[in-house]
Design an enzyme around this catalytic site. Sequence first.
Site, short mmCIF file in Angstrom:
data_model
loop_
_atom_site.label_atom_id
_atom_site.label_comp_id
_atom_site.label_asym_id
_atom_site.label_seq_id
_atom_site.Cartn_x
_atom_site.Cartn_y
_atom_site.Cartn_z
N ARG A 27 36.13 2.58 -62.22
CA ARG A 27 34.98 1.68 -62.18
C ARG A 27 34.83 0.99 -63.52
O ARG A 27 34.96 1.62 -64.57
CB ARG A 27 33.69 2.47 -61.88
CG ARG A 27 33.68 3.17 -60.53
CD ARG A 27 33.56 2.20 -59.37
NE ARG A 27 32.38 1.37 -59.49
CZ ARG A 27 31.16 1.77 -59.13
NH1 ARG A 27 30.96 3.00 -58.68
NH2 ARG A 27 30.14 0.94 -59.24
N LYS A 87 20.30 5.68 -52.26
CA LYS A 87 21.04 4.62 -51.60
C LYS A 87 21.18 4.86 -50.10
O LYS A 87 22.01 4.24 -49.44
CB LYS A 87 22.42 4.49 -52.25
CG LYS A 87 22.33 4.16 -53.74
CD LYS A 87 23.69 3.99 -54.37
CE LYS A 87 23.56 3.72 -55.86
NZ LYS A 87 24.85 3.46 -56.50
N PRO A 143 25.53 -1.64 -54.14
CA PRO A 143 24.08 -1.83 -54.21
C PRO A 143 23.39 -0.71 -54.99
O PRO A 143 23.77 0.46 -54.89
CB PRO A 143 23.67 -1.82 -52.74
CG PRO A 143 24.90 -2.21 -51.99
CD PRO A 143 26.03 -1.63 -52.77
N GLU A 144 22.41 -1.08 -55.78
CA GLU A 144 21.64 -0.10 -56.54
C GLU A 144 20.47 0.41 -55.70
O GLU A 144 20.13 -0.14 -54.65
CB GLU A 144 21.10 -0.75 -57.82
CG GLU A 144 22.12 -1.53 -58.63
CD GLU A 144 22.96 -0.67 -59.55
OE1 GLU A 144 22.48 0.39 -59.99
OE2 GLU A 144 24.10 -1.07 -59.85
#
Length: 253
Positions: free
Chosen positions: A242, A51, A2-3
């Site tokens: 990533r 976050k 999630p950003e």
Amino acid sequence: MPEGDTVFLAGHRMNEALAGKTLRRGELRHPRLAALDLAGLDVLGVRTYGKHMFTHFSDGNSLRSHFRMDGSWHLYRPGERWRRPAHQARAVFEVDDRQAIGFALHDMEFVPTAEEDRLIAHLGPDLLAPDFDTAEAVRRLTADPSRPIGLALLDQRVMAGVGNLYRAEVCFLLRVLPTAPVSAVDPSRAVALSRKLLQANQWRPEQSTTGDLRVQHYVFERTGKPCLRCRTRVRSDEIEGRFVYFCPKCQSG
């Protein structure tokens, strides 16, 4: 992952649903916190930083939850069916008219509210904070000019809130590969773009960096599809485990 805008919106919705209300049920299904029963406490409010989400309670403590790769908070009406399996629930909060369920929240801490800032003291400025410190973000970004820009953008100690989606899109808009060094970009523009993109999406679940919800992203998760700018096929690769996405023609360095 999630950003920061996703966490911000979740926190805003949690605050609207719970703030000022008393918990009828307050379970924390986490090995270190399972003995705690928060039922009877009032929820004073919910705030986010990057976050991280903090839920404040009337006993002077806060619950910090971090979404990591797959965590989320869901809101339900009483009796409504959960959209994720019950065994993934790590927090179950219930007030008279709503349920807030925290799923897959592996990283949770219950701390005095007065001490919660120490948990985020190592982070860079929050990109969605009203008082965002641009100069400090630029200073942190340029601290290592040889570092790949794609790694620097993802480092929460530089700026809090950028995830893999915005990392890819900012690099595209800067017209550099994620492997290009920080010294190859205008750091002020990199910071401004990061903030602009998160702000554009902070009040909605859809995340668009193109300004068009029909084609939401320039390169993120568009491997093999034509670049929206030059029609060259978008490529993907890995940096430190990533995936990164880029246009080999539009982006250089």
